[in-house]
Scaffold this motif. Structure first.
Motif, PDB file in Angstrom:
ATOM      1  N   MET A   1     -28.583  80.009  29.824  1.00 54.10           N
ATOM      2  CA  MET A   1     -27.592  79.021  30.195  1.00 54.10           C
ATOM      3  C   MET A   1     -26.251  79.427  29.611  1.00 54.10           C
ATOM      4  O   MET A   1     -26.129  79.690  28.434  1.00 54.10           O
ATOM      5  CB  MET A   1     -28.026  77.659  29.674  1.00 54.10           C
ATOM      6  N   SER A   2     -25.256  79.461  30.415  1.00 53.97           N
ATOM      7  CA  SER A   2     -23.923  79.876  29.994  1.00 53.97           C
ATOM      8  C   SER A   2     -23.089  78.656  29.625  1.00 53.97           C
ATOM      9  O   SER A   2     -23.163  77.610  30.251  1.00 53.97           O
ATOM     10  CB  SER A   2     -23.239  80.643  31.126  1.00 53.97           C
ATOM     11  N   THR A   3     -22.267  78.803  28.572  1.00 52.61           N
ATOM     12  CA  THR A   3     -21.396  77.710  28.155  1.00 52.61           C
ATOM     13  C   THR A   3     -19.961  77.978  28.570  1.00 52.61           C
ATOM     14  O   THR A   3     -19.047  77.367  28.053  1.00 52.61           O
ATOM     15  CB  THR A   3     -21.463  77.514  26.623  1.00 52.61           C
ATOM     16  N   ASP A   4     -19.775  78.905  29.525  1.00 56.48           N
ATOM     17  CA  ASP A   4     -18.422  79.192  30.011  1.00 56.48           C
ATOM     18  C   ASP A   4     -17.885  77.977  30.750  1.00 56.48           C
ATOM     19  O   ASP A   4     -18.396  77.591  31.789  1.00 56.48           O
ATOM     20  CB  ASP A   4     -18.416  80.406  30.946  1.00 56.48           C
ATOM     21  N   ASN A   5     -16.843  77.412  30.228  1.00 52.92           N
ATOM     22  CA  ASN A   5     -16.210  76.263  30.862  1.00 52.92           C
ATOM     23  C   ASN A   5     -14.823  76.712  31.291  1.00 52.92           C
ATOM     24  O   ASN A   5     -13.981  76.973  30.461  1.00 52.92           O
ATOM     25  CB  ASN A   5     -16.144  75.090  29.885  1.00 52.92           C
ATOM     26  N   HIS A   6     -14.619  76.798  32.591  1.00 52.09           N
ATOM     27  CA  HIS A   6     -13.365  77.331  33.085  1.00 52.09           C
ATOM     28  C   HIS A   6     -12.275  76.278  33.210  1.00 52.09           C
ATOM     29  O   HIS A   6     -11.154  76.595  33.569  1.00 52.09           O
ATOM     30  CB  HIS A   6     -13.587  78.043  34.433  1.00 52.09           C
ATOM     31  N   SER A   7     -12.584  75.026  32.936  1.00 51.90           N
ATOM     32  CA  SER A   7     -11.534  74.011  32.985  1.00 51.90           C
ATOM     33  C   SER A   7     -10.763  74.056  31.668  1.00 51.90           C
ATOM     34  O   SER A   7     -11.338  74.235  30.602  1.00 51.90           O
ATOM     35  CB  SER A   7     -12.120  72.627  33.231  1.00 51.90           C
ATOM     36  N   PRO A   8      -9.453  73.929  31.738  1.00 53.69           N
ATOM     37  CA  PRO A   8      -8.645  74.020  30.518  1.00 53.69           C
ATOM     38  C   PRO A   8      -8.897  72.836  29.586  1.00 53.69           C
ATOM     39  O   PRO A   8      -9.280  71.750  30.018  1.00 53.69           O
ATOM     40  CB  PRO A   8      -7.207  74.015  31.043  1.00 53.69           C
ATOM     41  N   THR A   9      -8.668  73.059  28.321  1.00 45.65           N
ATOM     42  CA  THR A   9      -8.790  71.999  27.329  1.00 45.65           C
ATOM     43  C   THR A   9      -7.622  71.042  27.486  1.00 45.65           C
ATOM     44  O   THR A   9      -6.469  71.460  27.562  1.00 45.65           O
ATOM     45  CB  THR A   9      -8.780  72.597  25.905  1.00 45.65           C
ATOM     46  N   MET A  10      -7.931  69.779  27.562  1.00 38.26           N
ATOM     47  CA  MET A  10      -6.901  68.752  27.682  1.00 38.26           C
ATOM     48  C   MET A  10      -6.789  68.022  26.343  1.00 38.26           C
ATOM     49  O   MET A  10      -7.791  67.714  25.713  1.00 38.26           O
ATOM     50  CB  MET A  10      -7.259  67.757  28.791  1.00 38.26           C
ATOM     51  N   VAL A  11      -5.556  67.782  25.923  1.00 41.69           N
ATOM     52  CA  VAL A  11      -5.289  67.036  24.698  1.00 41.69           C
ATOM     53  C   VAL A  11      -4.260  65.963  25.020  1.00 41.69           C
ATOM     54  O   VAL A  11      -3.603  66.004  26.049  1.00 41.69           O
ATOM     55  CB  VAL A  11      -4.756  67.955  23.563  1.00 41.69           C
ATOM     56  N   ALA A  12      -4.129  65.008  24.122  1.00 41.93           N
ATOM     57  CA  ALA A  12      -3.107  63.974  24.295  1.00 41.93           C
ATOM     58  C   ALA A  12      -1.768  64.523  23.817  1.00 41.93           C
ATOM     59  O   ALA A  12      -1.674  65.110  22.734  1.00 41.93           O
ATOM     60  CB  ALA A  12      -3.475  62.731  23.508  1.00 41.93           C
ATOM     61  N   CYS A  13      -0.738  64.334  24.609  1.00 45.12           N
ATOM     62  CA  CYS A  13       0.613  64.752  24.225  1.00 45.12           C
ATOM     63  C   CYS A  13       1.022  63.955  22.990  1.00 45.12           C
ATOM     64  O   CYS A  13       0.894  62.731  22.969  1.00 45.12           O
ATOM     65  CB  CYS A  13       1.565  64.480  25.382  1.00 45.12           C
ATOM     66  N   PRO A  14       1.513  64.613  21.941  1.00 41.50           N
ATOM     67  CA  PRO A  14       1.904  63.896  20.726  1.00 41.50           C
ATOM     68  C   PRO A  14       3.043  62.896  20.938  1.00 41.50           C
ATOM     69  O   PRO A  14       3.190  61.960  20.174  1.00 41.50           O
ATOM     70  CB  PRO A  14       2.351  64.997  19.769  1.00 41.50           C
ATOM     71  N   THR A  15       3.841  63.081  21.974  1.00 43.84           N
ATOM     72  CA  THR A  15       4.984  62.207  22.206  1.00 43.84           C
ATOM     73  C   THR A  15       4.628  61.014  23.080  1.00 43.84           C
ATOM     74  O   THR A  15       4.847  59.867  22.696  1.00 43.84           O
ATOM     75  CB  THR A  15       6.146  62.992  22.841  1.00 43.84           C
ATOM     76  N   CYS A  16       4.080  61.275  24.266  1.00 46.11           N
ATOM     77  CA  CYS A  16       3.834  60.177  25.217  1.00 46.11           C
ATOM     78  C   CYS A  16       2.381  59.759  25.292  1.00 46.11           C
ATOM     79  O   CYS A  16       2.070  58.714  25.851  1.00 46.11           O
ATOM     80  CB  CYS A  16       4.338  60.566  26.602  1.00 46.11           C
ATOM     81  N   GLY A  17       1.473  60.593  24.770  1.00 48.29           N
ATOM     82  CA  GLY A  17       0.056  60.263  24.814  1.00 48.29           C
ATOM     83  C   GLY A  17      -0.618  60.622  26.121  1.00 48.29           C
ATOM     84  O   GLY A  17      -1.817  60.425  26.271  1.00 48.29           O
ATOM     85  N   GLY A  18       0.143  61.154  27.057  1.00 44.58           N
ATOM     86  CA  GLY A  18      -0.423  61.557  28.344  1.00 44.58           C
ATOM     87  C   GLY A  18      -1.228  62.838  28.230  1.00 44.58           C
ATOM     88  O   GLY A  18      -1.209  63.516  27.199  1.00 44.58           O
ATOM     89  N   PRO A  19      -1.940  63.213  29.277  1.00 47.64           N
ATOM     90  CA  PRO A  19      -2.729  64.442  29.237  1.00 47.64           C
ATOM     91  C   PRO A  19      -1.844  65.681  29.218  1.00 47.64           C
ATOM     92  O   PRO A  19      -0.801  65.731  29.869  1.00 47.64           O
ATOM     93  CB  PRO A  19      -3.552  64.373  30.523  1.00 47.64           C
ATOM     94  N   SER A  20      -2.266  66.641  28.423  1.00 49.88           N
ATOM     95  CA  SER A  20      -1.524  67.898  28.302  1.00 49.88           C
ATOM     96  C   SER A  20      -2.521  69.052  28.272  1.00 49.88           C
ATOM     97  O   SER A  20      -3.526  68.985  27.562  1.00 49.88           O
ATOM     98  CB  SER A  20      -0.698  67.891  27.018  1.00 49.88           C
ATOM     99  N   VAL A  21      -2.251  70.086  29.034  1.00 47.89           N
ATOM    100  CA  VAL A  21      -3.116  71.269  29.062  1.00 47.89           C
ATOM    101  C   VAL A  21      -2.845  72.080  27.800  1.00 47.89           C
ATOM    102  O   VAL A  21      -1.702  72.465  27.533  1.00 47.89           O
ATOM    103  CB  VAL A  21      -2.840  72.128  30.311  1.00 47.89           C
TER     104      VAL A  21
END
Length: 69
Positions: A1-21
């Motif tokens: 089983m492969s753990t390759d995840n090709h979707s980028p890591t999303m984090v909360a923007c430190p300023t607005c809290g919105g999604p950020s790649v």
């Protein structure tokens, strides 16, 4: 089983809290945009980010208390 995840890591923007790649493709990371990056820079320039500290009493002696008699 492969753990390759090709979707980028999303984090909360430190300023607005919105999604950020969080990837090299986002030149503003960890921020979501240049606008949020500039807002954060402006806050640093205005010294809005401070570490809370107790203010010594006005009659406190100057110098290192370890070396003062």
């Amino acid at each position: 089983m492969s753990t390759d995840n090709h979707s980028p890591t999303m984090v909360a923007c430190p300023t607005c809290g919105g999604p950020s790649v969080f990837a090299p493709s986002n030149k503003f990371r960890p921020f979501c945009s240049q606008r949020c990056r500039q807002i954060d820079l402006g806050a640093w320039a205005n010294e809005e980010f401070r570490v809370p500290a107790q203010t010594p009493p006005e009659d406190a002696p100057f110098g290192d208390p370890k070396t003062e008699p």
